[in-house]
Design a protein around this motif. Sequence first.
Motif, PDB file in Angstrom:
ATOM      1  N   LEU A  68      -0.954 -99.017 -46.836  1.00 42.44           N
ATOM      2  CA  LEU A  68      -0.377 -98.991 -45.505  1.00 42.44           C
ATOM      3  C   LEU A  68      -0.666-100.353 -44.884  1.00 42.44           C
ATOM      4  CD1 LEU A  68      -1.685 -95.494 -44.437  1.00 42.44           C
ATOM      5  CD2 LEU A  68       0.618 -96.043 -45.200  1.00 42.44           C
ATOM      6  N   ARG A  69       0.289-101.245 -44.982  1.00 40.94           N
ATOM      7  CA  ARG A  69       0.107-102.654 -44.608  1.00 40.94           C
ATOM      8  C   ARG A  69      -0.998-103.237 -45.470  1.00 40.94           C
ATOM      9  NH1 ARG A  69       0.724-102.110 -38.127  1.00 40.94           N
ATOM     10  NH2 ARG A  69       2.766-101.128 -38.221  1.00 40.94           N
ATOM     11  N   TYR A 112      -9.858 -93.537 -45.829  1.00 39.50           N
ATOM     12  CA  TYR A 112      -9.021 -94.638 -45.340  1.00 39.50           C
ATOM     13  C   TYR A 112      -9.889 -95.884 -45.320  1.00 39.50           C
ATOM     14  CZ  TYR A 112      -5.281 -96.890 -42.719  1.00 39.50           C
ATOM     15  OH  TYR A 112      -4.256 -97.707 -42.320  1.00 39.50           O
ATOM     16  N   ASP A 113      -9.399 -96.948 -45.936  1.00 38.38           N
ATOM     17  CA  ASP A 113     -10.109 -98.225 -45.981  1.00 38.38           C
ATOM     18  C   ASP A 113      -9.386 -99.232 -45.090  1.00 38.38           C
ATOM     19  OD1 ASP A 113     -11.868 -97.147 -47.772  1.00 38.38           O
ATOM     20  OD2 ASP A 113     -11.028 -98.138 -49.528  1.00 38.38           O
ATOM     21  N   PHE A 114     -10.087 -99.720 -44.067  1.00 37.73           N
ATOM     22  CA  PHE A 114      -9.556-100.739 -43.165  1.00 37.73           C
ATOM     23  C   PHE A 114      -9.931-102.101 -43.722  1.00 37.73           C
ATOM     24  CE2 PHE A 114     -10.465 -96.964 -40.660  1.00 37.73           C
ATOM     25  CZ  PHE A 114      -9.301 -96.798 -39.920  1.00 37.73           C
ATOM     26  N   GLU A 115      -8.945-102.906 -44.051  1.00 33.89           N
ATOM     27  CA  GLU A 115      -9.223-104.212 -44.641  1.00 33.89           C
ATOM     28  C   GLU A 115      -9.934-105.128 -43.647  1.00 33.89           C
ATOM     29  OE1 GLU A 115      -6.797-107.146 -47.445  1.00 33.89           O
ATOM     30  OE2 GLU A 115      -6.084-107.207 -45.366  1.00 33.89           O
ATOM     31  N   ILE A 116     -11.063-105.686 -44.081  1.00 35.79           N
ATOM     32  CA  ILE A 116     -11.785-106.697 -43.316  1.00 35.79           C
ATOM     33  C   ILE A 116     -11.426-108.078 -43.860  1.00 35.79           C
ATOM     34  CG2 ILE A 116     -14.071-107.616 -42.748  1.00 35.79           C
ATOM     35  CD1 ILE A 116     -15.092-104.700 -42.877  1.00 35.79           C
TER      36      ILE A 116
END
Length: 170
Positions: A68-69, A112-116
């Motif tokens: 997702l993006r 869910y993994d939020f890209e850093i």
Amino acid sequence: SSICKVTATTHFFHDYLGVGAMYSASFFSNKTDDYKYEVENWGTLTGTLKDNITIQFLAPTISYRWMLRNDICFVRLGLGYIFYHNKSSSPEKGENVKNTGGTFGLNAAVGYDFEISRNLALGVQLSALVGTLTKYKESKGGVSETIKLDSDNYDNLTRIELSVGLRFNQ
């Protein structure tokens, strides 16, 4: 209580589908000093009740992910084995009683993994481990016996976890 979770690297043989392995261990302890119990011809007595429980889970896993993006959403299923160990003491049974057992278990997770950065993400995960202990081996002083539990007294090993952590990606 404390939880240690190690998930082996999942190998994605397709952009979205992968296999891997997982291991988790949970540690719980409890002590009650005013445990009341009945002794025939003596009445009600008070003593100390202690438990030191370890629950471990080992399983192969299958994972599905989608992008997702720049973030990643995933689901993971693992079917494996739950190992149960309790070192306890009670007034009725004495000190150093060991109960061991095991059962098949199911682990399901969604995260869910939020890209850093390109190789680092902040992950949030909700997971459940499901399993029921129907019998165990009780050992004390070199003597062991298998205790089969009535269906009304099965030991539910199910737990739900919410975790937050850093995930290193390649």
